[in-house]
Design an enzyme around this catalytic site. Structure first.
Site: not given
Length: 278
Positions: A155, A271, A201
């Protein structure tokens, strides 16, 4: 190219929250982006660039500076190579590649947002498919970076904080009809993930656990603060169930983080990108 004043950011956010930006501009090509960056330099302003409006949370206080909406959507297919503007929608690129029987991007079907956001954040390890990128410096220089100089991790990437204007993917020509496969994967994701009023997310997975499992086991599924709620459909998605504010989402995040840490000794890492007032 027009620079507007006092523009509400909520209308551009998939979470539908956010105050006003002092200045706001849409850029449809690199030259327009260069012009806005000149304005930023001349006025000595902070700036923030975004694409589709997912995976981010705009502050209720808005942004003191220039918010730039990236709409650079050029797409060029040459044999099995595709060069695409960072403001192009990832889902559209995936489907067009499938129509041309070019394999390699099918697993990204159903992921919202733009190519630029996906590459910078290495969504679903998309960095493995990138052969080179084009960056823009603050003084207007266009810089090509090849895959050997790109660093991707879970990520994340070394493109964070840089101005990405184009990405190149090397795909594989096939005789298969990939369109139904792509459509099937997109439908499958839609059944598992909520998309209305979410940012995607909220937390990164840990080395040993899925974030949604920790959140669910901590009893947070459906938890609500004001108009912000942990989704009943997928516990790692926060949703705007009505008149949510950015503050509601941040308070909800704090509660979820604390509950997971109390129960499992694990601290979840955000995130979603929070865009503060500056």
């Amino acid at each position: 190219m027009k620079i507007e004043k006092d523009v509400s950011l909520a209308q551009f956010s998939t979470l539908r929250v956010g105050g006003a930006a002092d200045f706001f501009a849409r850029v449809r090509n690199i030259d327009e982006l260069k012009d806005v960056l000149k304005f930023v330099e001349e006025k000595k302003l902070h700036f923030f660039i975004f694409g589709g409006g997912s995976n981010l949370l705009f502050s209720d206080a808005g942004f003191r500076g220039v918010v730039i909406k990236n709409e650079i959507q050029n797409v060029d297919f040459t044999k099995n190579i595709v060069r695409v503007g960072s403001g192009a929608l990832l889902a559209a690129l995936v489907m067009e590649s499938a129509r041309r029987s070019l394999a390699g991007l099918e697993s990204f079907a159903g992921i919202p947002g733009t190519v630029g956001g996906a590459v910078v954040g290495n969504a679903n390890a998309i960095g493995e498919k990138v052969s080179r990128v084009k960056l823009l410096s603050m003084d207007g220089e266009e810089i090509t970076v090849v895959c050997g100089d790109l660093e991707f991790s879970y990520r994340d990437s070394n493109l964070r904080g840089k101005i990405l204007v184009e990405a190149e993917f090397e795909l594989e020509k096939t005789h298969q009809d990939l369109t139904e496969q792509v459509a099937h994967l997109a439908r499958e994701k839609a059944t598992k993930h909520p998309f209305d009023g979410t940012a995607g997310s909220w937390f990164k997975n840990t080395a040993d656990n899925k974030a949604w499992e920790l959140i669910e086991k901590a009893g947070c599924r459906g938890l609500k603060v004001g108009g912000a709620q942990v989704s009943e459909k997928h516990a790692n998605f926060f949703q705007n169930s009505g008149e949510a504010t950015a503050a509601d989402f941040l308070t909800l995040e704090k509660i979820v983080v604390e509950k997971v840490q109390e129960n499992f000794g694990v601290r979840l890492e955000q995130e979603v990108v929070v865009v503060c007032e500056r």
